[in-house]
Structure formats: structure tokens, C-alpha cells
Design a protein around this motif. Structure first.
Motif, PDB file in Angstrom:
ATOM      1  N   LEU A 182      -2.747 -10.910  -0.671  1.00 21.40           N
ATOM      2  CA  LEU A 182      -2.226 -10.714   0.688  1.00 21.40           C
ATOM      3  C   LEU A 182      -3.331 -10.324   1.664  1.00 21.40           C
ATOM      4  N   GLU A 183      -4.281  -9.543   1.175  1.00 22.69           N
ATOM      5  CA  GLU A 183      -5.375  -9.144   2.057  1.00 22.69           C
ATOM      6  C   GLU A 183      -6.206 -10.364   2.432  1.00 22.69           C
TER       7      GLU A 183
ATOM      8  N   VAL B  36       0.558  -3.954  -7.929  1.00 25.18           N
ATOM      9  CA  VAL B  36       0.246  -4.289  -6.555  1.00 25.18           C
ATOM     10  C   VAL B  36      -1.114  -4.968  -6.444  1.00 25.18           C
ATOM     11  N   GLY B  37      -2.024  -4.558  -7.360  1.00 20.63           N
ATOM     12  CA  GLY B  37      -3.425  -4.976  -7.266  1.00 20.63           C
ATOM     13  C   GLY B  37      -3.644  -6.434  -6.947  1.00 20.63           C
ATOM     14  N   GLU B  38      -3.115  -7.313  -7.801  1.00 20.83           N
ATOM     15  CA  GLU B  38      -3.377  -8.733  -7.640  1.00 20.83           C
ATOM     16  C   GLU B  38      -2.754  -9.269  -6.358  1.00 20.83           C
TER      17      GLU B  38
ATOM     18  N   ARG C 275       0.833  -1.201   0.000  1.00 24.88           N
ATOM     19  CA  ARG C 275       0.000   0.000   0.000  1.00 24.88           C
ATOM     20  C   ARG C 275       0.870   1.254   0.000  1.00 24.88           C
ATOM     21  N   SER C 276       1.967   1.187   0.716  1.00 20.30           N
ATOM     22  CA  SER C 276       2.796   2.395   0.800  1.00 20.30           C
ATOM     23  C   SER C 276       3.450   2.703  -0.548  1.00 20.30           C
ATOM     24  N   ARG C 277       3.707   1.667  -1.357  1.00 19.98           N
ATOM     25  CA  ARG C 277       4.242   1.921  -2.712  1.00 19.98           C
ATOM     26  C   ARG C 277       3.237   2.718  -3.536  1.00 19.98           C
TER      27      ARG C 277
ATOM     28  N   GLU D 110       3.181   6.074 -13.576  1.00 19.36           N
ATOM     29  CA  GLU D 110       3.813   5.356 -12.460  1.00 19.36           C
ATOM     30  C   GLU D 110       2.755   4.853 -11.470  1.00 19.36           C
ATOM     31  N   LEU D 111       1.801   5.727 -11.156  1.00 15.93           N
ATOM     32  CA  LEU D 111       0.748   5.345 -10.212  1.00 15.93           C
ATOM     33  C   LEU D 111      -0.091   4.197 -10.777  1.00 15.93           C
ATOM     34  N   ALA D 112      -0.444   4.323 -12.073  1.00 17.26           N
ATOM     35  CA  ALA D 112      -1.257   3.265 -12.689  1.00 17.26           C
ATOM     36  C   ALA D 112      -0.479   1.948 -12.693  1.00 17.26           C
TER      37      ALA D 112
END
Ligand SMILES: [Zn+2]
Length: 247
Positions: A159-160, A152-154, A21-23, A144-146
Motif C-alpha cells: 500500500l505504501e 500488516v507488513g506485506e 498502521r493504526s492496527r 498479538e503485536l507480532a
């Protein structure tokens, strides 16, 4: 699994979720600051463009003024050539000289104004460049954000899920305590107990180095049903060997 083993699993998943999340959060923060810069560059450019238009208008007024004086001078010269008496001639000549001086003065001001107009144009060009760079920076940040969000999404979803599964083994009140500590220490919820001196039965929290009261140490070593918190930093402390043996 023992309670502490469940907590360790939860802790690891929680840390990874936080890191991912922090990334994304840091990429978003960069984008926000770049967007603010772009807005600033846009308003600066507008200001400079307005100023440049004003300078240009002033210069054109001066040119008009100079032309009017020039025409008046021409008319006076014609009058001068056809003047019939000395008195009239001298009066016309005086007016002519005054007008010529005035025109010189206007032309001088016009020249100075031209420099200002040029400088204004340069400022506008500079502001254009700054804005172009700011826009490019924003576009880069958006990409970069996208990218990070999709990277990270998957993994984050996965992880969640792991985190939820680990949390399901932990009692609700304990989970609340865990989350409070996690919040306070940015995910560093657990700390191993270090042996300072086995002979003197001195044990410390590895996170804050506080020596732990003997009663707590005994409970951490023997009671698998409850958690032990460092009295100083509030982290959940545990013996690493104990979890390895029982895991
Ligand atoms: Zn501590």
C-alpha cells in the motif's frame, strides 16, 4: 486521469495505510499499558515480600523472648524449691508471678503476630497471582503485536508503494496541502460536494455540511487543474459525478 482522480487514488491508499498502521499502533499501545501493569505488580510484590519478611522476623524475636522468659521461670522454680527462708521464698514467688504474666503477654502478642504473618503470606500469594496474570497479559500482547505486524507488513509495504505511486502524479505543493489536511482530519482529506438544491444552486461539503460559496462550486465543477477546499473544514471538495465521468 484528472487531478481529482489522482487525489482520490492517493486518498484511498492513504486511508488504507493509516488503517493498517493504526492496527499495529493500537496493539503496541495495549502492550505498553500491560507492561506498565507488570512493572507495577512486580514492585508491589517486592514491597509485600519485604513486609512479610519483617513480620516473620518480629515473630521470631517474640518467640526467642518467650523462650528466654520461660527459661528464667524454670530457673526460678528450682530456686523456689530450694529456698530456705520465707522472705527469700516470697521474693522469688513475686518475681515468678511477674515473669509468668510477662510470658503470657508475650505469647498473646506472638499469637496476634502469627495472624499478621499469615495475612502477609496471603498478600504475597495474591501479589504472585497478580504478577503471573500481568505477565500472561504481556505475553499475549506481544504475540498479538507480532501477529499484527506480520499480517500488516506485506500489505503495508504494498500500500505504501501504491500511495507513493499515486503521490507521484500530484504536484509537490499540492501534496503538502493534502498531507496537512490528512493529518488534521485523520486521513479524511477529501469530501464530496452534495447537492442541497440544484434549483437554488446550493451545494454543501459532505464532511462538515457547510454551504459552499457559488464561485467555489463553479470552480470545482469546471476547473480540472486546481483543487477546491471547503472554507470551513479545509478538506478538498469535489463532485463525485465529475470524477466518474472523467475517470
Ligand atoms: Zn467542509
Amino acid at each position: 486521469m484528472t487531478l481529482i482522480a489522482d487525489l482520490i487514488t492517493l486518498h484511498r491508499a492513504d486511508l488504507q495505510v493509516r488503517a493498517l498502521r493504526s492496527r499495529v499502533d493500537s496493539a503496541r499501545a495495549v502492550l505498553n499499558s500491560r507492561e506498565a501493569k507488570q512493572t507495577q505488580a512486580e514492585s508491589r510484590r517486592q514491597e509485600l515480600q519485604a513486609l512479610a519478611r519483617q513480620l516473620q522476623a518480629t515473630m521470631m524475636n517474640m518467640e526467642v523472648e518467650s523462650k528466654a522468659v520461660g527459661e528464667r521461670i524454670e530457673a526460678l522454680r528450682t530456686e523456689l524449691n530450694s529456698s530456705s527462708n520465707t522472705k527469700q521464698y516470697n521474693a522469688l514467688l513475686t518475681e515468678l508471678k511477674a515473669l509468668q504474666a510477662k510470658r503470657d503477654e508475650i505469647d498473646e502478642r506472638t499469637l496476634a503476630q502469627m495472624e499478621r504473618v499469615e495475612a502477609g503470606k496471603n498478600d504475597c500469594a495474591g501479589a504472585d497471582e497478580t504478577l503471573t496474570r500481568a505477565k500472561a497479559g504481556c505475553a499475549e500482547s506481544r504475540t498479538e503485536l507480532a501477529q499484527r505486524t506480520s499480517d500488516v507488513g506485506e500489505r503495508l509495504t504494498e500500500l505504501e508503494r501504491e500511495r507513493r505511486a499515486a503521490a507521484s502524479h500530484v504536484a509537490e505543493d499540492l501534496l503538502k496541502t493534502f498531507e496537512t489536511i490528512a493529518q488534521e482530519h485523520d486521513g479524511e482529506t477529501l469530501a464530496e460536494i452534495a447537492t442541497v438544491s440544484a434549483k437554488h444552486r446550493e451545494y454543501a461539503c459532505t464532511a462538515c455540511n457547510m454551504l459552499l460559496p457559488p464561485a467555489l462550486v463553479v470552480r470545482a465543477a469546471t476547473d480540472e487543474k486546481t483543487i477546491v477546499q471547503c472554507p470551513n473544514c479545509r478538506r478538498i471538495v469535489y463532485f463525485a459525478e465529475a470524477t466518474q465521468a472523467s475517470a
